[in-house]
Design a protein around this motif. Sequence first.
Motif, mmCIF file in Angstrom:
data_model
loop_
_atom_site.group_PDB
_atom_site.id
_atom_site.type_symbol
_atom_site.label_atom_id
_atom_site.label_comp_id
_atom_site.label_asym_id
_atom_site.label_seq_id
_atom_site.Cartn_x
_atom_site.Cartn_y
_atom_site.Cartn_z
ATOM 1 N N ILE A 95 8.848 -3.961 -12.469
ATOM 2 C CA ILE A 95 7.605 -3.183 -12.431
ATOM 3 C C ILE A 95 7.809 -2.009 -11.483
ATOM 4 O O ILE A 95 7.949 -2.189 -10.277
ATOM 5 N N SER A 96 7.811 -0.805 -12.035
ATOM 6 C CA SER A 96 8.183 0.379 -11.262
ATOM 7 C C SER A 96 7.099 0.802 -10.269
ATOM 8 O O SER A 96 5.920 0.458 -10.421
ATOM 9 N N ILE A 97 7.529 1.561 -9.289
ATOM 10 C CA ILE A 97 6.600 2.111 -8.295
ATOM 11 C C ILE A 97 5.619 3.066 -8.968
ATOM 12 O O ILE A 97 4.429 3.090 -8.627
ATOM 13 N N ASP A 98 6.088 3.852 -9.924
ATOM 14 C CA ASP A 98 5.192 4.754 -10.662
ATOM 15 C C ASP A 98 4.093 3.974 -11.371
ATOM 16 O O ASP A 98 2.922 4.376 -11.364
ATOM 17 N N PHE A 99 4.467 2.856 -11.993
ATOM 18 C CA PHE A 99 3.486 2.015 -12.684
ATOM 19 C C PHE A 99 2.456 1.483 -11.691
ATOM 20 O O PHE A 99 1.245 1.475 -11.969
ATOM 21 N N ARG A 101 1.583 2.764 -8.770
ATOM 22 C CA ARG A 101 0.734 3.839 -8.262
ATOM 23 C C ARG A 101 -0.297 4.276 -9.307
ATOM 24 O O ARG A 101 -1.445 4.568 -8.971
ATOM 25 N N GLU A 102 0.117 4.302 -10.571
ATOM 26 C CA GLU A 102 -0.783 4.742 -11.642
ATOM 27 C C GLU A 102 -1.949 3.779 -11.859
ATOM 28 O O GLU A 102 -3.002 4.167 -12.365
ATOM 29 N N ASN A 103 -1.761 2.518 -11.490
ATOM 30 C CA ASN A 103 -2.787 1.509 -11.741
ATOM 31 C C ASN A 103 -3.595 1.137 -10.508
ATOM 32 O O ASN A 103 -4.365 0.175 -10.535
ATOM 33 N N LEU A 104 -3.429 1.894 -9.432
ATOM 34 C CA LEU A 104 -4.210 1.681 -8.224
ATOM 35 C C LEU A 104 -5.443 2.578 -8.209
ATOM 36 O O LEU A 104 -5.380 3.742 -8.588
ATOM 37 N N HIS A 105 -6.563 2.030 -7.761
ATOM 38 C CA HIS A 105 -7.758 2.841 -7.533
ATOM 39 C C HIS A 105 -7.717 3.445 -6.128
ATOM 40 O O HIS A 105 -8.411 4.423 -5.847
ATOM 41 N N SER A 106 -6.902 2.826 -5.256
ATOM 42 C CA SER A 106 -6.809 3.263 -3.867
ATOM 43 C C SER A 106 -5.865 4.457 -3.760
ATOM 44 O O SER A 106 -5.015 4.695 -4.608
ATOM 45 N N THR A 107 -6.011 5.199 -2.682
ATOM 46 C CA THR A 107 -5.134 6.346 -2.435
ATOM 47 C C THR A 107 -4.419 6.157 -1.101
ATOM 48 O O THR A 107 -4.797 5.320 -0.282
ATOM 49 N N ASN A 108 -3.378 6.956 -0.903
ATOM 50 C CA ASN A 108 -2.644 6.924 0.354
ATOM 51 C C ASN A 108 -2.137 5.523 0.694
ATOM 52 O O ASN A 108 -2.158 5.104 1.856
ATOM 53 N N ALA A 125 18.276 -14.532 3.194
ATOM 54 C CA ALA A 125 18.378 -13.851 1.904
ATOM 55 C C ALA A 125 18.582 -12.351 2.087
ATOM 56 O O ALA A 125 18.110 -11.764 3.061
ATOM 57 N N PRO A 126 19.281 -11.709 1.140
ATOM 58 C CA PRO A 126 19.255 -10.244 1.126
ATOM 59 C C PRO A 126 17.869 -9.795 0.690
ATOM 60 O O PRO A 126 17.236 -10.427 -0.158
ATOM 61 N N VAL A 127 17.378 -8.719 1.304
ATOM 62 C CA VAL A 127 16.074 -8.175 0.937
ATOM 63 C C VAL A 127 16.270 -6.704 0.592
ATOM 64 O O VAL A 127 16.375 -5.853 1.470
ATOM 65 N N LEU A 128 16.367 -6.406 -0.704
ATOM 66 C CA LEU A 128 16.516 -5.023 -1.156
ATOM 67 C C LEU A 128 15.137 -4.370 -1.183
ATOM 68 O O LEU A 128 14.182 -4.967 -1.697
ATOM 69 N N VAL A 129 15.040 -3.167 -0.638
ATOM 70 C CA VAL A 129 13.752 -2.481 -0.534
ATOM 71 C C VAL A 129 13.859 -1.074 -1.104
ATOM 72 O O VAL A 129 14.796 -0.332 -0.786
ATOM 73 N N ALA A 130 12.903 -0.715 -1.958
ATOM 74 C CA ALA A 130 12.788 0.645 -2.476
ATOM 75 C C ALA A 130 11.334 1.083 -2.335
ATOM 76 O O ALA A 130 10.434 0.255 -2.211
ATOM 77 N N GLY A 131 11.106 2.392 -2.334
ATOM 78 C CA GLY A 131 9.723 2.871 -2.268
ATOM 79 C C GLY A 131 9.532 3.988 -1.275
ATOM 80 O O GLY A 131 10.377 4.892 -1.176
ATOM 81 N N TYR A 150 18.189 -4.161 2.982
ATOM 82 C CA TYR A 150 19.038 -3.102 2.428
ATOM 83 C C TYR A 150 18.109 -2.095 1.757
ATOM 84 O O TYR A 150 17.447 -2.424 0.772
ATOM 85 N N GLN A 151 18.023 -0.887 2.286
ATOM 86 C CA GLN A 151 17.177 0.143 1.705
ATOM 87 C C GLN A 151 17.956 0.844 0.592
ATOM 88 O O GLN A 151 19.034 1.400 0.834
ATOM 89 N N VAL A 152 17.426 0.786 -0.640
ATOM 90 C CA VAL A 152 18.130 1.299 -1.814
ATOM 91 C C VAL A 152 17.182 2.123 -2.664
ATOM 92 O O VAL A 152 15.955 2.103 -2.464
ATOM 93 N N ASN A 153 17.737 2.857 -3.638
ATOM 94 C CA ASN A 153 16.857 3.536 -4.589
ATOM 95 C C ASN A 153 16.381 2.538 -5.648
ATOM 96 O O ASN A 153 16.946 1.452 -5.807
ATOM 97 N N GLU A 154 15.343 2.906 -6.346
ATOM 98 C CA GLU A 154 14.690 1.961 -7.259
ATOM 99 C C GLU A 154 15.584 1.546 -8.421
ATOM 100 O O GLU A 154 15.567 0.384 -8.851
#
Length: 257
Positions: A95-99, A101-108, A125-131, A150-154
Motif C-alpha cells: 500500500i503506497s504512501i501516495d494511496f 495520502r490520497e485517502n486521508l481527510h487529515s492534512t499535514n 528484526a530489520p525495520v525498513l522505513v520509507a516516507g 534501515y531508511q530506504v526508498n519506497e
Amino acid sequence: MNVSILGIGNLGSSIIGGLIQSKLEGIKLYAYDKNKTNLIKFKSNRVYIAESEEELFNASDILILAVKPTQIKGVLNKLPVSFSGKTLISAAAGISIDFIRENLHSTNVKIFRIMTNLGCEFNVAPVLVAGDLPLDGSTQDVLTALGKIYQVNEQLLDSMTTIVGSGPALISYFLDSLVQYCKIVGLEGDSSREIVNMVALSTSYYLKYKRVSYEELIEKVTTPGGITLRVLHNMDKMSVKGRTVDSLIRAGSLNRH
C-alpha cells in the motif's frame, strides 16, 4: 506521547510486544482490534485497550496500522480531520504512501511505511522505513524499539518485502526440510526440531560475532570429499540457489503496485 496500534493480529501482536519489552519512557500504549480476544493478553498497566477505533484515533500521537492491506482504505477514511499534524505508520505490504495520502481527510500528517517481521517482538528484526524522511526523534525511538532501522526508498521497501516480511516463512520452510531428514534417519520426538533450531541459532551467532561472509563460513565447514561438499554439489546440480532467487524476483515483482 501516545503510541497506538490498530490491528492486533500476528504482526500487530509482535509490534506491541516489542514496544512493551522496550520499556520506552514517556510513552503510553493504546491498542484496538475488532477481535477482542486478540487484546486480552495485552491488557495491563502499560497498554490501554481502546473501546473503539474513534477513541484510538483521538488518543494517538503516533498511530501504527497493522491491519490487512484490504482494510487500509476503510481505516484511512475513518481518520478524523483532528488527526492533522500527527504521525501515521503503515505496516501494510504493497500500500503506497501516495494511496495513503490520497485517502486521508487529515492534512499535514507525517506518513511512514515500514516493513518488518515477527522478530520485532524481541527487538531483533530489520525495520525498513520509507516516507517522510528523515525520521523525527519520537518516531525513531518507537521504531528502534522493534529492531535495527534501515531508511530506504519506497520501491526498495516493496522489493524487500519478500526477504524481510516473508523471510521467516522461507527460512522456516528450509529448516523444516532439515527436520524431515532428522526424522527419516530415526531421530524421534521434539529433538529433531530442537537440534535444527540450535544449528540455525548457532550459525546466526557465528555469522554475526565472527563477522564472516556466507562464503567464508561455507569454506570453514567444507572439507575436500566431505559430506558438506557432496550436499552442496547436489544442491548446485538442482539449481536450488538460482531457483530460489528466481522465485523471489517473481514474487517481488507481483508485490509492486
